[in-house]
Design a protein around this motif. Structure first.
Motif, short mmCIF file in Angstrom:
data_model
loop_
_atom_site.label_atom_id
_atom_site.label_comp_id
_atom_site.label_asym_id
_atom_site.label_seq_id
_atom_site.Cartn_x
_atom_site.Cartn_y
_atom_site.Cartn_z
N UNK A 160 -20.74 38.86 6.45
CA UNK A 160 -20.41 38.47 5.08
C UNK A 160 -19.11 37.68 5.06
N UNK A 161 -19.14 36.55 4.40
CA UNK A 161 -17.97 35.66 4.34
C UNK A 161 -17.11 36.02 3.13
N UNK A 162 -15.85 36.27 3.36
CA UNK A 162 -14.92 36.57 2.27
C UNK A 162 -14.08 35.34 1.96
N UNK A 163 -14.16 34.91 0.72
CA UNK A 163 -13.24 33.86 0.27
C UNK A 163 -11.86 34.47 0.07
N UNK A 164 -10.82 33.66 0.11
CA UNK A 164 -9.48 34.19 -0.16
C UNK A 164 -9.44 34.92 -1.50
N UNK A 165 -8.84 36.07 -1.53
CA UNK A 165 -8.78 36.86 -2.76
C UNK A 165 -9.75 38.02 -2.76
N UNK A 218 -23.62 35.45 -4.13
CA UNK A 218 -22.28 36.04 -4.27
C UNK A 218 -22.44 37.51 -4.60
N UNK A 219 -21.73 38.35 -3.86
CA UNK A 219 -21.84 39.80 -4.04
C UNK A 219 -20.70 40.32 -4.91
N UNK A 220 -20.94 41.52 -5.44
CA UNK A 220 -19.85 42.25 -6.08
C UNK A 220 -18.82 42.59 -5.01
N UNK A 221 -17.56 42.81 -5.40
CA UNK A 221 -16.54 43.11 -4.39
C UNK A 221 -16.90 44.28 -3.47
N UNK A 222 -17.69 45.25 -3.96
CA UNK A 222 -18.10 46.36 -3.12
C UNK A 222 -19.19 46.01 -2.13
N UNK A 223 -19.79 44.82 -2.24
CA UNK A 223 -20.78 44.28 -1.31
C UNK A 223 -22.13 44.98 -1.34
N UNK A 224 -22.37 45.83 -2.32
CA UNK A 224 -23.64 46.54 -2.36
C UNK A 224 -24.71 45.77 -3.14
N UNK A 242 -15.24 37.41 -4.14
CA UNK A 242 -16.54 36.76 -4.05
C UNK A 242 -17.06 36.76 -2.62
N UNK A 243 -17.50 37.92 -2.11
CA UNK A 243 -18.14 37.93 -0.79
C UNK A 243 -19.42 37.10 -0.81
N UNK A 244 -19.63 36.34 0.26
CA UNK A 244 -20.74 35.38 0.31
C UNK A 244 -21.71 35.76 1.43
N UNK A 245 -23.00 35.70 1.12
CA UNK A 245 -24.05 35.75 2.14
C UNK A 245 -24.99 34.58 1.92
N UNK A 246 -25.71 34.19 2.96
CA UNK A 246 -26.49 32.96 2.92
C UNK A 246 -27.99 33.24 2.97
N UNK A 247 -28.75 32.34 2.33
CA UNK A 247 -30.21 32.39 2.36
C UNK A 247 -30.73 31.52 3.51
N UNK A 248 -31.77 31.99 4.13
CA UNK A 248 -32.40 31.23 5.21
C UNK A 248 -33.42 30.25 4.63
N UNK A 249 -33.69 29.18 5.36
CA UNK A 249 -34.73 28.24 4.98
C UNK A 249 -36.11 28.88 5.16
N UNK A 250 -37.10 28.32 4.47
CA UNK A 250 -38.46 28.81 4.58
C UNK A 250 -39.43 27.86 3.91
N UNK A 251 -40.66 28.30 3.72
CA UNK A 251 -41.71 27.43 3.17
C UNK A 251 -41.32 26.84 1.83
N UNK A 252 -40.71 27.62 0.97
CA UNK A 252 -40.40 27.17 -0.39
C UNK A 252 -38.98 26.61 -0.52
N UNK A 261 -17.90 24.23 -11.36
CA UNK A 261 -18.40 25.40 -12.06
C UNK A 261 -17.45 26.57 -11.81
N UNK A 262 -16.69 26.94 -12.82
CA UNK A 262 -15.73 28.03 -12.75
C UNK A 262 -16.40 29.26 -13.37
N UNK A 263 -16.57 30.33 -12.55
CA UNK A 263 -17.42 31.45 -12.97
C UNK A 263 -16.64 32.75 -13.01
N UNK A 264 -16.77 33.44 -14.13
CA UNK A 264 -16.10 34.73 -14.32
C UNK A 264 -17.14 35.78 -14.65
N UNK A 265 -16.86 37.03 -14.27
CA UNK A 265 -17.75 38.15 -14.59
C UNK A 265 -16.90 39.32 -15.05
#
Length: 521
Positions: A86-91, A151-157, A94-104, A231-235
């Motif tokens: 999981x990639x953590x941006x500074x701060x 983008x995951x919640x800070x707890x990554x679940x 916003x932990x990041x994970x990636x989608x793999x390519x596929x048929x669609x 795109x500046x995004x808040x939750x």
């Protein structure tokens, strides 16, 4: 990393016009390899989009199409991004994970991490993913790339935001349930010519500078238009996205939809004759809400028509519009797997004056809940010609509540049934239409009030038995009328309640589609 992989990454970045910085080097972060650092800014991204619009469109050649096609729905979701990567941006918001390519999702996107005015590409590595031994993905080139990210919640679940496919993005909103989507742009929707799907080609991710969760910059490309978005995004409960768009037309375009929303509507309580499933209702959204430039509040219940229907609602300087899920009662859906009552509605709030144009609603027939069949967007009166720049900014609010509630009562239900009077012979070919309003001025009415008027108009056909009265349980007020169509074409209807000079409710708009039974005489 092979020399070929490195050259391809650098060539991709060079195409953006972003020059390498002094001392650029590869970096390792959270098991993810980042490429050379390059100067980055939104202004540079916009200028690159402007430059690309002057060039002929050259789509990227397909790579490993046969193998990607073999990664069908089941195979795609068996490929798991490794949690430890999981990639953590500074701060850390916003932990990041990636989608793999596929048929669609066969078109790779570039993903870059931005820090201190520099962008580093995230380099694809099959080792980032856990793949079954028999997965077709194991035969892909080792530099094939990503399909998108979440983008995951800070707890990554759990995740709350995803970008995957063309220019689509969506969020789970405040109740944690993904539903409808938004798009960066819609081109030639519901015309005789094929729809064109612009796609995001590169994302640039960084912490939000305004205290939100994440700032996403994106490049957009298609045959007839280019673009750059910020795109500046808040939750914080609801998800709020402040979006700046800059689009540049390569060619003339007949229909350009701004701030497009995409949803699913199969059926609701409105017309029970259309039910084909055991559940009482199945939809991501149940209506289109509009707040016009003149201040009128409008609610248009959605339909699942027998043919593609495009409805255009002219306006000037709109205050907002959105596809919403007003029905929030689990009992009305009875689906404990996808929880339709938790699906977020999306409200579009223009920034600045958008001028004259229209909100356009497209309804497409569907026989299942797996198909997105509803689209809504803003269509400017100004035609789009080659060389034009489109710069319209707006805010998206994803929420179970409407961000700007009106003083007037709002529509809570639309129902159709047999016309006539209970206990008497029912007339053939007549439909009773019942609209319930609640909240605001309606909820404040005393039950004994008898001077409320029902203002109803239809584009063709006959109305009768027009009435309104207080619903004795709760605070709702009910309007009803009988309707007999004069032909088999769709009928536009309009209704609201007033008391003297006071408008009590939003305006209910509806498109009635007669059935064969309605034509009986």
């Amino acid at each position: 990393m092979t020399d070929l992989n490195r050259r391809q990454v650098l060539a991709s970045l060079a195409a953006l016009g972003l020059l390498p910085s002094t001392g650029a080097a590869f970096a390792q972060q959270d098991g993810v390899t980042l490429g050379d650092a390059r100067p980055f800014s939104f202004e540079a991204l916009v200028e690159d989009a402007r430059r690309r619009a002057t060039l002929a469109y050259t789509p990227a050649p397909p790579r490993a199409s046969e193998t990607l096609t073999a990664i069908d729905y089941d195979n795609h979701w068996r490929i798991e991004y490794r949690r430890e990567n999981t990639l953590d941006l500074p701060g850390g918001e916003a932990p990041i994970r990636f989608f793999h390519l596929g048929r669609y999702f066969q078109d790779p996107v570039g993903v870059h991490v931005v820090e201190n005015g520099e962008a580093r590409p995230v380099l694809y590595d099959p080792a980032l993913f856990r793949m079954p031994a028999d997965s077709p993905a194991r035969a892909l080139p080792e530099d094939i790339g990503f399909a998108g990210f979440r983008v995951l919640e800070p707890g990554r679940d759990t995740d709350w935001l995803s970008f995957l496919g063309a220019s689509y993005f969506r969020t789970s909103g405040e109740e944690g349930q993904f539903g409808m989507s938004a798009r960066a742009l819609a081109i030639d929707v519901a015309l005789q010519t094929p729809e064109e799907f612009p796609r995001f080609t590169d994302f640039y991710l960084s912490p939000s500078p305004t205290g939100g969760r994440i700032l996403v910059h994106a490049s957009l490309e298609s045959a007839r238009i280019t673009g750059a978005l910020r795109m500046d995004m808040a939750k914080d409960g609801p998800v709020v996205m402040d979006i700046e768009t800059r689009f540049f037309a390569r060619e003339d375009i007949e229909r350009v939809g701004i701030a497009p929303l995409v949803s699913m509507f199969w059926y609701s309580e409105t017309d029970r004759r259309r039910r084909e499933d055991w559940r009482p209702e199945v939809h991501d959204s149940d209506g289109l809400a509009m707040w016009t430039g003149t201040g009128e509040r409008i609610w248009r219940p959605l339909n699942n028509p027998d043919a593609v229907m495009t409805s255009t609602f002219a306006d000037e300087s709109p205050k907002g519009f959105g596809l919403l899920q007003r029905d929030r009662d689990f009992d009305n859906y009875q689906d404990d797997g996808v929880f339709y009552e938790k699906r977020a509605g999306v409200w579009v709030e223009p920034k600045g004056d958008w001028g004259p144009g229209a909100v356009q609603l497209v309804e497409i027939p569907t026989d299942d809940e797996i198909h997105d069949n509803i689209a809504a967007y803003w269509l400017s009166d100004r035609p789009v010609r080659r060389g034009d720049e489109i710069a319209l900014d707006y805010r998206l609010t994803w929420s179970s509540l409407e961000p700007y509630p009106a003083e007037v009562g709002h529509v809570v239900a639309t129902r159709l049934g047999r016309g006539g009077v209970t206990g008497q012979t029912r007339p053939e070919g007549v439909t009773k239409i019942v609209v319930d309003f609640d909240g605001g001025l309606v909820a404040a009415l005393a039950r004994e009030v008898d001077d409320v008027e029902t203002m109803v108009e239809v584009s063709s056909g006959e109305t009768s038995l027009v009435d309104n009265y207080s619903v004795k349980v709760g605070t709702a007020w009910r309007a009803s009328f009988d309707f007999r169509p004069e032909n088999d074409g769709p009928v536009d209807m309009r209704l609201y309640l007033r008391r003297g000079d006071t408008i009590l409710t939003e305006t209910w708009l509806y498109q009635f589609h007669p059935t064969r039974e309605d034509q009986a005489s």
